[in-house]
Design a protein around this motif. Structure first.
Motif, PDB file in Angstrom:
ATOM      1  N   HIS A  83       0.621  -1.227  -0.147  1.00  0.00           N
ATOM      2  CA  HIS A  83      -0.133  -0.131   0.017  1.00  0.00           C
ATOM      3  C   HIS A  83       0.463   1.354   0.026  1.00  0.00           C
ATOM      4  O   HIS A  83       2.242   1.431   0.579  1.00  0.00           O
ATOM      5  CB  HIS A  83      -0.468   0.327   1.381  1.00  0.00           C
ATOM      6  CG  HIS A  83      -1.882   0.855   1.150  1.00  0.00           C
ATOM      7  ND1 HIS A  83      -1.960   2.074   1.571  1.00  0.00           N
ATOM      8  CD2 HIS A  83      -3.413   1.220   0.786  1.00  0.00           C
ATOM      9  CE1 HIS A  83      -3.267   3.049   1.336  1.00  0.00           C
ATOM     10  NE2 HIS A  83      -3.933   2.103   1.416  1.00  0.00           N
ATOM     11  N   GLU A  84       0.706   2.463  -0.909  1.00  0.00           N
ATOM     12  CA  GLU A  84       1.138   3.336  -0.828  1.00  0.00           C
ATOM     13  C   GLU A  84       1.384   4.283   0.555  1.00  0.00           C
ATOM     14  O   GLU A  84       2.086   4.684   0.871  1.00  0.00           O
ATOM     15  CB  GLU A  84       0.378   4.540  -1.679  1.00  0.00           C
ATOM     16  CG  GLU A  84       0.412   4.318  -3.256  1.00  0.00           C
ATOM     17  CD  GLU A  84      -0.966   3.153  -3.492  1.00  0.00           C
ATOM     18  OE1 GLU A  84      -2.026   3.010  -1.584  1.00  0.00           O
ATOM     19  OE2 GLU A  84      -1.381   2.798  -3.979  1.00  0.00           O
ATOM     20  N   ALA A  85       0.427   4.036   1.235  1.00  0.00           N
ATOM     21  CA  ALA A  85       1.089   4.569   3.074  1.00  0.00           C
ATOM     22  C   ALA A  85       1.655   4.037   3.078  1.00  0.00           C
ATOM     23  O   ALA A  85       3.298   4.587   3.976  1.00  0.00           O
ATOM     24  CB  ALA A  85      -0.207   4.571   4.264  1.00  0.00           C
ATOM     25  N   TYR A  86       2.488   2.603   3.181  1.00  0.00           N
ATOM     26  CA  TYR A  86       3.642   2.101   3.874  1.00  0.00           C
ATOM     27  C   TYR A  86       4.597   2.803   3.080  1.00  0.00           C
ATOM     28  O   TYR A  86       5.409   2.828   3.626  1.00  0.00           O
ATOM     29  CB  TYR A  86       3.111   0.095   3.978  1.00  0.00           C
ATOM     30  CG  TYR A  86       2.292  -0.029   4.178  1.00  0.00           C
ATOM     31  CD1 TYR A  86       1.512   0.440   5.100  1.00  0.00           C
ATOM     32  CD2 TYR A  86       1.736  -1.419   3.474  1.00  0.00           C
ATOM     33  CE1 TYR A  86       0.092  -0.887   5.478  1.00  0.00           C
ATOM     34  CE2 TYR A  86       0.833  -2.294   4.121  1.00  0.00           C
ATOM     35  CZ  TYR A  86       0.045  -1.616   4.374  1.00  0.00           C
ATOM     36  OH  TYR A  86      -1.098  -2.073   5.476  1.00  0.00           O
ATOM     37  N   PHE A 135      -0.346  -3.054  10.960  1.00  0.00           N
ATOM     38  CA  PHE A 135      -1.091  -3.419   9.998  1.00  0.00           C
ATOM     39  C   PHE A 135      -0.753  -3.604   8.524  1.00  0.00           C
ATOM     40  O   PHE A 135      -1.035  -4.908   8.487  1.00  0.00           O
ATOM     41  CB  PHE A 135      -1.779  -2.020   9.247  1.00  0.00           C
ATOM     42  CG  PHE A 135      -3.095  -1.386   9.583  1.00  0.00           C
ATOM     43  CD1 PHE A 135      -4.259  -1.999   9.991  1.00  0.00           C
ATOM     44  CD2 PHE A 135      -2.454  -0.089  10.377  1.00  0.00           C
ATOM     45  CE1 PHE A 135      -5.352  -1.305  10.414  1.00  0.00           C
ATOM     46  CE2 PHE A 135      -3.990   0.732  10.925  1.00  0.00           C
ATOM     47  CZ  PHE A 135      -4.820  -0.539  11.406  1.00  0.00           C
ATOM     48  N   ALA A 136       0.523  -3.361   8.378  1.00  0.00           N
ATOM     49  CA  ALA A 136       1.383  -4.392   7.143  1.00  0.00           C
ATOM     50  C   ALA A 136       2.319  -5.838   7.976  1.00  0.00           C
ATOM     51  O   ALA A 136       1.325  -6.754   7.347  1.00  0.00           O
ATOM     52  CB  ALA A 136       3.167  -3.343   6.287  1.00  0.00           C
ATOM     53  N   ILE A 137       1.660  -6.480   9.156  1.00  0.00           N
ATOM     54  CA  ILE A 137       2.134  -7.397   9.515  1.00  0.00           C
ATOM     55  C   ILE A 137       0.921  -7.963   9.827  1.00  0.00           C
ATOM     56  O   ILE A 137       0.790  -9.376   9.379  1.00  0.00           O
ATOM     57  CB  ILE A 137       3.079  -7.354  10.987  1.00  0.00           C
ATOM     58  CG1 ILE A 137       4.230  -6.795  10.585  1.00  0.00           C
ATOM     59  CG2 ILE A 137       2.609  -8.754  11.853  1.00  0.00           C
ATOM     60  CD1 ILE A 137       5.142  -6.705  11.886  1.00  0.00           C
ATOM     61  N   ILE A 138      -0.555  -7.864  10.488  1.00  0.00           N
ATOM     62  CA  ILE A 138      -1.502  -7.710  10.028  1.00  0.00           C
ATOM     63  C   ILE A 138      -1.989  -8.721   8.503  1.00  0.00           C
ATOM     64  O   ILE A 138      -2.505 -10.018   8.586  1.00  0.00           O
ATOM     65  CB  ILE A 138      -2.761  -7.070  10.911  1.00  0.00           C
ATOM     66  CG1 ILE A 138      -2.212  -7.289  12.385  1.00  0.00           C
ATOM     67  CG2 ILE A 138      -3.298  -8.389  10.968  1.00  0.00           C
ATOM     68  CD1 ILE A 138      -2.963  -6.222  13.028  1.00  0.00           C
ATOM     69  N   VAL A 139      -1.843  -7.998   7.813  1.00  0.00           N
ATOM     70  CA  VAL A 139      -2.807  -7.746   6.875  1.00  0.00           C
ATOM     71  C   VAL A 139      -1.462  -8.505   5.765  1.00  0.00           C
ATOM     72  O   VAL A 139      -1.928  -9.784   5.044  1.00  0.00           O
ATOM     73  CB  VAL A 139      -2.966  -6.554   5.553  1.00  0.00           C
ATOM     74  CG1 VAL A 139      -2.856  -6.787   4.032  1.00  0.00           C
ATOM     75  CG2 VAL A 139      -3.706  -5.666   6.444  1.00  0.00           C
ATOM     76  N   LYS A 140      -0.174  -9.039   5.752  1.00  0.00           N
ATOM     77  CA  LYS A 140       0.486  -9.570   5.252  1.00  0.00           C
ATOM     78  C   LYS A 140       0.322  -9.955   3.874  1.00  0.00           C
ATOM     79  O   LYS A 140       0.249 -11.003   3.394  1.00  0.00           O
ATOM     80  CB  LYS A 140       1.253 -10.447   6.072  1.00  0.00           C
ATOM     81  CG  LYS A 140       0.821 -11.813   7.243  1.00  0.00           C
ATOM     82  CD  LYS A 140       0.992 -12.404   7.320  1.00  0.00           C
ATOM     83  CE  LYS A 140       0.051 -13.593   7.707  1.00  0.00           C
ATOM     84  NZ  LYS A 140       0.943 -14.060   9.144  1.00  0.00           N
ATOM     85  N   SER A 141       0.103  -9.155   3.113  1.00  0.00           N
ATOM     86  CA  SER A 141      -0.503  -9.316   1.773  1.00  0.00           C
ATOM     87  C   SER A 141       0.147 -10.641   0.694  1.00  0.00           C
ATOM     88  O   SER A 141       0.172 -11.269   0.403  1.00  0.00           O
ATOM     89  CB  SER A 141      -0.990  -8.265   1.053  1.00  0.00           C
ATOM     90  OG  SER A 141       0.324  -7.210   1.066  1.00  0.00           O
ATOM     91  N   ASN A 142       1.904  -9.990   1.284  1.00  0.00           N
ATOM     92  CA  ASN A 142       2.852 -10.791   0.928  1.00  0.00           C
ATOM     93  C   ASN A 142       4.274 -10.755   1.748  1.00  0.00           C
ATOM     94  O   ASN A 142       3.995 -10.359   2.617  1.00  0.00           O
ATOM     95  CB  ASN A 142       3.499 -10.762  -0.461  1.00  0.00           C
ATOM     96  CG  ASN A 142       3.977  -9.569  -1.042  1.00  0.00           C
ATOM     97  OD1 ASN A 142       4.488  -8.900  -0.333  1.00  0.00           O
ATOM     98  ND2 ASN A 142       3.695  -7.909  -1.951  1.00  0.00           N
ATOM     99  N   LYS A 143       5.163 -11.418   1.400  1.00  0.00           N
ATOM    100  CA  LYS A 143       6.428 -11.830   1.873  1.00  0.00           C
ATOM    101  C   LYS A 143       7.179  -9.998   1.763  1.00  0.00           C
ATOM    102  O   LYS A 143       7.850 -10.289   3.502  1.00  0.00           O
ATOM    103  CB  LYS A 143       6.677 -12.977   1.559  1.00  0.00           C
ATOM    104  CG  LYS A 143       6.672 -13.896   2.152  1.00  0.00           C
ATOM    105  CD  LYS A 143       7.960 -15.729   1.591  1.00  0.00           C
ATOM    106  CE  LYS A 143       6.777 -16.924   1.814  1.00  0.00           C
ATOM    107  NZ  LYS A 143       7.826 -17.621   1.683  1.00  0.00           N
TER     108      LYS A 143
END
Length: 142
Positions: free
Chosen positions: A39-42, A94-102
């Motif tokens: 995500h762009e916010a990350y 959020f990035a860890i919880i969502v973890k859309s990929n590695k």
């Protein structure tokens, strides 16, 4: 215009090494988020943290804090570290919880390590400053 002088001892000091570590870790976090199409916010947060840390590193490395005395730079640095830590906490969780990929997961974990470095930087800066002492690098220590 006055010539800029380089503070060769700053990168070897604990604060200098910490700023360099923060910069490199923010770069690694940024690259993880960019490579994983997160995500762009990350990506924006990691990029902003990298840029602001680079600016503070250059400020201290070039001794601009001593030349631009209209702002109490250590206090501004503390505010930056605290705000960065708060944003990193929210975004990286959020990035860890969502973890859309590695890549997003790796960026989130690196971001949380960066958060720890921000807290350590805040503690070191709080120990350094005292509002009762005169400002400047050559102020006598108690």
């Amino acid at each position: 215009m006055a010539c800029l002088e380089l503070d060769r001892a700053f990168p070897r000091s604990p604060r200098g090494a910490l700023k360099i570590a923060r910069l490199l870790l923010a770069l690694a976090t940024f690259l993880c988020f960019v490579a994983s199409n997160a995500h762009e916010a990350y990506t924006a947060l990691a990029g902003l943290e990298m840029g602001i840390t680079l600016l503070f590193l250059l400020l201290y490395l070039l001794r601009l804090d001593a030349k631009m005395r209209w702002l109490f730079w250590p206090l501004a640095d503390i505010f930056n570290s605290v705000i960065a830590a708060l944003f990193l906490l929210v975004v990286c969780l959020f990035a860890i919880i969502v973890k859309s990929n590695k890549g997003t997961l790796a960026g989130g974990v690196l971001g949380l390590i960066l958060l720890v470095l921000c807290v350590v930087d805040t503690v070191l800066l709080c120990k350094k400053i005292s509002l009762a002492r005169p400002r400047g690098r050559n102020a006598p220590t108690r």
